[in-house]
Design a protein around this motif. Sequence first.
Motif, PDB file in Angstrom:
ATOM      1  N   ASP A  18       0.701  -1.330   0.127  1.00 16.09           N
ATOM      2  CA  ASP A  18      -0.110  -0.065  -0.040  1.00 16.09           C
ATOM      3  C   ASP A  18       0.660   1.218   0.065  1.00 16.09           C
ATOM      4  OD1 ASP A  18      -2.542  -1.132  -0.045  1.00 16.09           O
ATOM      5  OD2 ASP A  18      -2.666  -1.351   2.013  1.00 16.09           O
ATOM      6  N   LYS A  19       2.104   1.145  -0.186  1.00 17.69           N
ATOM      7  CA  LYS A  19       2.968   2.339  -0.519  1.00 17.69           C
ATOM      8  C   LYS A  19       3.305   2.334  -1.905  1.00 17.69           C
ATOM      9  CE  LYS A  19       4.239   3.115   4.389  1.00 17.69           C
ATOM     10  NZ  LYS A  19       5.210   2.944   5.352  1.00 17.69           N
ATOM     11  N   THR A  20       3.483   3.658  -2.345  1.00 15.36           N
ATOM     12  CA  THR A  20       3.812   3.925  -3.684  1.00 15.36           C
ATOM     13  C   THR A  20       5.389   4.345  -3.854  1.00 15.36           C
ATOM     14  OG1 THR A  20       1.481   4.254  -4.306  1.00 15.36           O
ATOM     15  CG2 THR A  20       3.254   4.949  -5.928  1.00 15.36           C
ATOM     16  N   TYR A  21       5.958   3.997  -5.017  1.00 12.53           N
ATOM     17  CA  TYR A  21       7.497   4.546  -5.195  1.00 12.53           C
ATOM     18  C   TYR A  21       7.477   4.888  -6.510  1.00 12.53           C
ATOM     19  CZ  TYR A  21       7.992   1.960  -0.581  1.00 12.53           C
ATOM     20  OH  TYR A  21       7.729   1.325   0.755  1.00 12.53           O
ATOM     21  N   CYS A  22       8.527   5.830  -6.702  1.00 17.72           N
ATOM     22  CA  CYS A  22       8.643   6.288  -8.137  1.00 17.72           C
ATOM     23  C   CYS A  22       9.148   5.093  -8.952  1.00 17.72           C
ATOM     24  CB  CYS A  22       9.383   7.449  -7.949  1.00 17.72           C
ATOM     25  SG  CYS A  22      11.053   7.275  -7.533  1.00 17.72           S
ATOM     26  N   CYS A  23      10.150   4.467  -8.317  1.00 19.26           N
ATOM     27  CA  CYS A  23      10.966   3.530  -9.179  1.00 19.26           C
ATOM     28  C   CYS A  23      11.289   2.449  -8.517  1.00 19.26           C
ATOM     29  CB  CYS A  23      12.192   4.152  -9.843  1.00 19.26           C
ATOM     30  SG  CYS A  23      13.250   4.555  -8.624  1.00 19.26           S
ATOM     31  N   SER A  24      11.780   1.196  -9.180  1.00 22.43           N
ATOM     32  CA  SER A  24      12.282   0.198  -8.176  1.00 22.43           C
ATOM     33  C   SER A  24      13.392   0.170  -7.297  1.00 22.43           C
ATOM     34  CB  SER A  24      12.396  -0.977  -9.467  1.00 22.43           C
ATOM     35  OG  SER A  24      13.910  -0.492 -10.167  1.00 22.43           O
ATOM     36  N   HIS A  25      14.323   1.046  -7.711  1.00 24.31           N
ATOM     37  CA  HIS A  25      15.426   1.644  -6.688  1.00 24.31           C
ATOM     38  C   HIS A  25      14.713   1.861  -5.368  1.00 24.31           C
ATOM     39  CE1 HIS A  25      18.721   3.556  -4.747  1.00 24.31           C
ATOM     40  NE2 HIS A  25      18.021   4.750  -4.480  1.00 24.31           N
ATOM     41  N   CYS A  26      13.778   2.848  -5.406  1.00 22.44           N
ATOM     42  CA  CYS A  26      13.219   3.503  -4.235  1.00 22.44           C
ATOM     43  C   CYS A  26      12.556   2.266  -3.368  1.00 22.44           C
ATOM     44  CB  CYS A  26      12.234   4.734  -4.635  1.00 22.44           C
ATOM     45  SG  CYS A  26      13.271   6.088  -4.891  1.00 22.44           S
ATOM     46  N   ALA A  27      11.888   1.447  -4.060  1.00 19.02           N
ATOM     47  CA  ALA A  27      10.928   0.503  -3.542  1.00 19.02           C
ATOM     48  C   ALA A  27      12.068  -0.564  -3.235  1.00 19.02           C
ATOM     49  CB  ALA A  27      10.320  -0.355  -4.689  1.00 19.02           C
ATOM     50  N   ARG A  28      13.122  -0.893  -3.619  1.00 21.16           N
ATOM     51  CA  ARG A  28      13.933  -1.910  -3.178  1.00 21.16           C
ATOM     52  C   ARG A  28      14.794  -1.447  -1.925  1.00 21.16           C
ATOM     53  NH1 ARG A  28      16.459  -2.197  -7.926  1.00 21.16           N
ATOM     54  NH2 ARG A  28      18.069  -0.892  -7.412  1.00 21.16           N
ATOM     55  N   VAL A  29      15.096  -0.145  -2.038  1.00 24.46           N
ATOM     56  CA  VAL A  29      16.224   0.128  -0.816  1.00 24.46           C
ATOM     57  C   VAL A  29      15.279   0.381   0.378  1.00 24.46           C
ATOM     58  CG1 VAL A  29      17.879   1.182  -2.204  1.00 24.46           C
ATOM     59  CG2 VAL A  29      16.147   2.572  -1.380  1.00 24.46           C
ATOM     60  N   THR A  30      13.967   0.778   0.066  1.00 23.82           N
ATOM     61  CA  THR A  30      13.034   1.026   1.440  1.00 23.82           C
ATOM     62  C   THR A  30      12.487  -0.355   2.000  1.00 23.82           C
ATOM     63  OG1 THR A  30      12.273   3.179   0.420  1.00 23.82           O
ATOM     64  CG2 THR A  30      11.074   2.002   2.254  1.00 23.82           C
ATOM     65  N   THR A  31      12.017  -1.426   1.000  1.00 22.89           N
ATOM     66  CA  THR A  31      11.431  -2.625   1.443  1.00 22.89           C
ATOM     67  C   THR A  31      12.339  -3.748   1.374  1.00 22.89           C
ATOM     68  OG1 THR A  31      10.571  -3.096  -0.787  1.00 22.89           O
ATOM     69  CG2 THR A  31       9.362  -1.560   0.723  1.00 22.89           C
ATOM     70  N   GLY A  32      13.392  -3.761   0.835  1.00 21.38           N
ATOM     71  CA  GLY A  32      14.243  -4.917   0.318  1.00 21.38           C
ATOM     72  C   GLY A  32      13.689  -5.819  -0.578  1.00 21.38           C
ATOM     73  N   ALA A  33      12.390  -5.460  -1.279  1.00 25.37           N
ATOM     74  CA  ALA A  33      12.040  -6.051  -2.322  1.00 25.37           C
ATOM     75  C   ALA A  33      12.768  -6.366  -3.742  1.00 25.37           C
ATOM     76  CB  ALA A  33      10.725  -5.513  -3.001  1.00 25.37           C
ATOM     77  N   ARG A  34      12.854  -7.644  -4.046  1.00 26.53           N
ATOM     78  CA  ARG A  34      13.955  -7.929  -4.950  1.00 26.53           C
ATOM     79  C   ARG A  34      13.376  -7.571  -6.605  1.00 26.53           C
ATOM     80  NH1 ARG A  34      16.622 -13.749  -3.542  1.00 26.53           N
ATOM     81  NH2 ARG A  34      18.244 -12.759  -4.665  1.00 26.53           N
ATOM     82  N   ILE A  35      13.284  -6.437  -6.738  1.00 29.25           N
ATOM     83  CA  ILE A  35      12.583  -5.865  -8.040  1.00 29.25           C
ATOM     84  C   ILE A  35      13.779  -5.125  -8.635  1.00 29.25           C
ATOM     85  CG2 ILE A  35      10.335  -6.155  -7.271  1.00 29.25           C
ATOM     86  CD1 ILE A  35      10.271  -3.175  -6.992  1.00 29.25           C
ATOM     87  N   THR A  36      13.548  -5.106 -10.093  1.00 32.14           N
ATOM     88  CA  THR A  36      14.642  -4.101 -10.678  1.00 32.14           C
ATOM     89  C   THR A  36      13.804  -3.339 -12.022  1.00 32.14           C
ATOM     90  OG1 THR A  36      16.465  -4.241 -11.992  1.00 32.14           O
ATOM     91  CG2 THR A  36      15.180  -6.026 -12.359  1.00 32.14           C
ATOM     92  N   ASP A  37      14.420  -2.531 -12.416  1.00 32.71           N
ATOM     93  CA  ASP A  37      13.692  -1.405 -13.395  1.00 32.71           C
ATOM     94  C   ASP A  37      14.013  -2.296 -14.863  1.00 32.71           C
ATOM     95  OD1 ASP A  37      12.556   0.265 -12.439  1.00 32.71           O
ATOM     96  OD2 ASP A  37      14.498   1.592 -12.342  1.00 32.71           O
ATOM     97  N   SER A  38      15.047  -3.120 -14.754  1.00 33.35           N
ATOM     98  CA  SER A  38      15.609  -3.926 -16.203  1.00 33.35           C
ATOM     99  C   SER A  38      16.064  -5.096 -16.045  1.00 33.35           C
ATOM    100  CB  SER A  38      16.267  -2.866 -17.022  1.00 33.35           C
ATOM    101  OG  SER A  38      17.400  -2.525 -16.505  1.00 33.35           O
ATOM    102  N   VAL A  39      15.977  -6.067 -16.903  1.00 31.16           N
ATOM    103  CA  VAL A  39      16.487  -7.201 -16.823  1.00 31.16           C
ATOM    104  C   VAL A  39      17.638  -7.502 -17.851  1.00 31.16           C
ATOM    105  CG1 VAL A  39      16.102  -9.771 -16.995  1.00 31.16           C
ATOM    106  CG2 VAL A  39      14.463  -8.291 -15.716  1.00 31.16           C
ATOM    107  N   GLY A  40      18.640  -7.382 -17.469  1.00 24.91           N
ATOM    108  CA  GLY A  40      19.828  -7.752 -18.563  1.00 24.91           C
ATOM    109  C   GLY A  40      20.407  -8.972 -18.755  1.00 24.91           C
ATOM    110  N   VAL A  41      21.604  -9.348 -19.534  1.00 20.39           N
ATOM    111  CA  VAL A  41      22.172 -10.437 -19.688  1.00 20.39           C
ATOM    112  C   VAL A  41      23.000 -10.818 -18.692  1.00 20.39           C
ATOM    113  CG1 VAL A  41      21.504 -10.615 -22.008  1.00 20.39           C
ATOM    114  CG2 VAL A  41      23.678  -9.399 -21.416  1.00 20.39           C
TER     115      VAL A  41
END
Length: 80
Positions: free
Chosen positions: A57-80
């Motif tokens: 129920d909290k909104t973040y502007c990007c995956s970086h902000c969500a990741r550093v705040t919650t520890g969620a393992r998300i990313t803006d892009s998936v590379g090789v």
Amino acid sequence: MATCDMCGNEYAHTFTITKDDGAKGTFDSFECAVHAMAPRCAHCGCTVLGHGVEIDDKTYCCSHCARVTTGARITDSVGV
Ligand SMILES: [Zn+2]
Ligand SMILES: [Zn+2]
């Protein structure tokens, strides 16, 4: 004529926004609507104008902000 809830301008071309929780606002510009109603990132505080990222129920502007705040393992892009 209606009055902007944000700045008080009386204007012929106002519009109304209704959010899913029933909150309503009348505005004379998108600038005023954004200032009054757009969500703010729970980490950096910037205005979230796009889809953003929502976790617990909290909104973040990007995956970086969500990741550093919650520890969620998300990313803006998936590379090789
Ligand atoms: Zn306004
Ligand atoms: Zn942010």
